[in-house]
Design an enzyme around this catalytic site. Sequence first.
Site, short mmCIF file in Angstrom:
data_model
loop_
_atom_site.label_atom_id
_atom_site.label_comp_id
_atom_site.label_asym_id
_atom_site.label_seq_id
_atom_site.Cartn_x
_atom_site.Cartn_y
_atom_site.Cartn_z
N ASP A 1 0.83 -1.21 0.00
CA ASP A 1 0.00 0.00 0.00
C ASP A 1 0.87 1.27 0.00
OD1 ASP A 1 -2.28 1.46 0.03
OD2 ASP A 1 -2.87 0.96 2.07
N ASN B 1 -10.63 -3.22 -6.58
CA ASN B 1 -9.82 -2.22 -7.29
C ASN B 1 -10.38 -1.82 -8.67
OD1 ASN B 1 -6.61 -3.39 -6.01
ND2 ASN B 1 -7.91 -1.72 -5.28
C1 FPP Z 1 -2.21 -0.01 -3.30
O1 FPP Z 1 -1.63 1.24 -3.14
C2 FPP Z 1 -1.53 -0.71 -4.37
C3 FPP Z 1 -2.13 -1.36 -5.38
C4 FPP Z 1 -3.60 -1.48 -5.51
C5 FPP Z 1 -1.36 -1.95 -6.48
C6 FPP Z 1 -0.10 -2.65 -6.09
C7 FPP Z 1 0.70 -2.85 -7.30
C8 FPP Z 1 2.04 -2.74 -7.36
C9 FPP Z 1 2.92 -2.52 -6.20
C10 FPP Z 1 2.66 -2.84 -8.69
C11 FPP Z 1 3.51 -4.01 -8.85
C12 FPP Z 1 2.80 -5.29 -8.91
C13 FPP Z 1 3.14 -6.29 -9.73
C14 FPP Z 1 2.55 -7.63 -9.58
C15 FPP Z 1 4.11 -6.10 -10.79
P1 FPP Z 1 -2.42 2.58 -3.51
O2 FPP Z 1 -1.95 3.05 -4.80
O3 FPP Z 1 -3.87 2.35 -3.32
O4 FPP Z 1 -1.88 3.54 -2.42
P2 FPP Z 1 -2.56 4.81 -1.78
O5 FPP Z 1 -3.36 4.27 -0.63
O6 FPP Z 1 -1.39 5.62 -1.37
O7 FPP Z 1 -3.41 5.48 -2.83
#
Ligand code: FPP
Length: 235
Positions: free
Chosen positions: A20, A68
Amino acid sequence: MKDVELDTTKLPQHVAIIMDGNGTWAKKRGLPRNFGHRQGAQALRNIVLFSNEIGIKYLTVFAFSTENWSRPKEEVDYLMRLPMEFLRSNEKEIYKGNIKFLCIGERDCLPLDLQKTIMKYENETVNNQRMTFIVALNYGGKDDIIQAVNRLLQEGISKIDNQKFEEYLYTKNIPDVDLLIRTSGQQRISNFLLWKLSYSELYFTNVLWPEFNKKQYIKALCEYSERDRRYGGIK
Ligand code: FPP
């Protein structure tokens, strides 16, 4: 942060990570959210390789939840592309590292090219044995349980035990999670591996995922090694 010594005899067998904080990382820099995801993929590469190096046997990461899909289309499209790019650009390391790749989640509604890429890497790494790297894509803990129940009903099975039930989950043949890490300060499970998390140790850190590095990981592993796991028993 002070350097801490890692005791490799007390490592968790299965580490799961809620990665996250990509969006927050990007926002802090005045960049579009997808830049955060790209940087998150870089952090993931380092954690996968280091996990394999130190002898973690299973590593599961939450890359896209069933919830998501409600994000803007541009972000969803990018999150669908990233796993393909990740696998392709880290192919050599995955094969050389003897890493088995698996994907869990409802894959029928993923883009076709992603489904094909997943199948290719699952097939080509099926005999790899050093570490299993599991990516949860379009995964939800509740959905996992419900699809298992539906398949049991379809097969006319009316009585099961824990062991039998596990055979119907996406996480079939994967052991329970020993350590769950969540970055970026939120302290919740967010519908991740509900069944497999029943006795997991939980580790929360304020560090944003793109900044989660080897040092942060060692800190989490060291804290895990000092936890007193009782599984409902007494000492
Ligand atoms: C949540 O952080 C993250 C995700 C929903 C996506 C996670 C994906 C990756 C780390 C990319 C790499 C993955 C692979 C398999 C190559 P957010 O963006 O919701 O964070 P925020 O709460 O700060 O908005």
